[in-house]
Design an enzyme around this catalytic site. Sequence first.
Site, short mmCIF file in Angstrom:
data_model
loop_
_atom_site.label_atom_id
_atom_site.label_comp_id
_atom_site.label_asym_id
_atom_site.label_seq_id
_atom_site.Cartn_x
_atom_site.Cartn_y
_atom_site.Cartn_z
NE ARG A 269 -4.47 -0.58 7.56
CZ ARG A 269 -4.18 -0.10 7.71
NH1 ARG A 269 -3.82 0.66 8.93
NH2 ARG A 269 -3.17 0.78 7.14
CE LYS B 271 -1.96 1.87 3.51
NZ LYS B 271 -3.35 2.07 4.82
CB ALA C 105 -0.03 8.06 18.78
CG ASP C 106 -0.73 8.25 11.78
OD1 ASP C 106 -0.46 9.29 11.94
OD2 ASP C 106 -1.30 8.14 10.65
#
Length: 326
Positions: free
Chosen positions: A112, A69, A224-225
Amino acid sequence: MDVLWLDQSDVQSLLDMQSAIEAVEKGFRQHGLKKVQMPAKSYLYFEKHNGDLRTMPVYMEEEDIAGVKIVNVHPDNHEKGLPTVMAVIVLNSTQTGAPLAIMDGTFVTDMRTGAAGGVAAKYLARKDSHVIGMVGVGEQARTQLLALSRVMDIQEVKLACRNMSHCDHFEKDMSHLISCDFLKKNNIKDVCDCDILVTTTPVREPVVRSEWVREGTHINAIGADAKGKEELDPQLLLRSKVIVDDMVQASHSGEVNVPLSKGLITEKDIYCELGEIVAGIHPGRESDDEITIFDSTGLAVQDIVTANLIYQKALEQGIGQDIRMF
């Protein structure tokens, strides 16, 4: 050689939340059993444009499916009429490496991520959880709440709103999908009085204080990514059983990344990965008094297991467009 092209309307017609939860749970189980090859996501930072681009490859060994992705995060995109997050997913043949399908990944990402929150709550929340507190009411909040409604009986949702019109839109959209009471609050402290707290903000300073969270609460920390982001008071992490989706990835881009870098917590303060709980390697919630936190960074295995489900349904139903590649 033809490649199957699936646009967003195709993907939306082929994916529902219950199916997404089942696929993502399977993906977590395989991850917990160490049956996937999945490097941590890589980042390109566009500082002058306030955005980034991420690549997320994975190979699921038992299912023999692979793909990648490519996804961005640009918080200012709403000013340009574009989503903050946009993505494309490519599924590849493991026999030849050739692309099998190219599909919209924006809807997949939303679904997802919500599904992961649903799986986490299934294993980590108290069984008598009925009240949801939400910090953030954007697209991620919608799919988080939708997924939670598939794994428990939601009776009340508390929304923290600085802009009441945003909460009004959220309630209008979600009340068609979930039958429950919606309560709008002016501050975050009030929504922390709940059974499950969901945080979906892009902040870089904690907005949830430890003293606001009561024993027995489960938290899905979604926002938080990326490096430098954090939503929760580090003292709250020390009070809690912290479960990450992936140890390496969370360490550099999850809720734990800032407190780890500052030495406020150590890796010993992290209990395990969610997949290890799903696979039965470690127990999940062990008492009604525990505070549990799921630190979600988003894994490529979630994307590819969901994309493969979509691809198989598309082949069965004759949906999509074949495009000549070579």
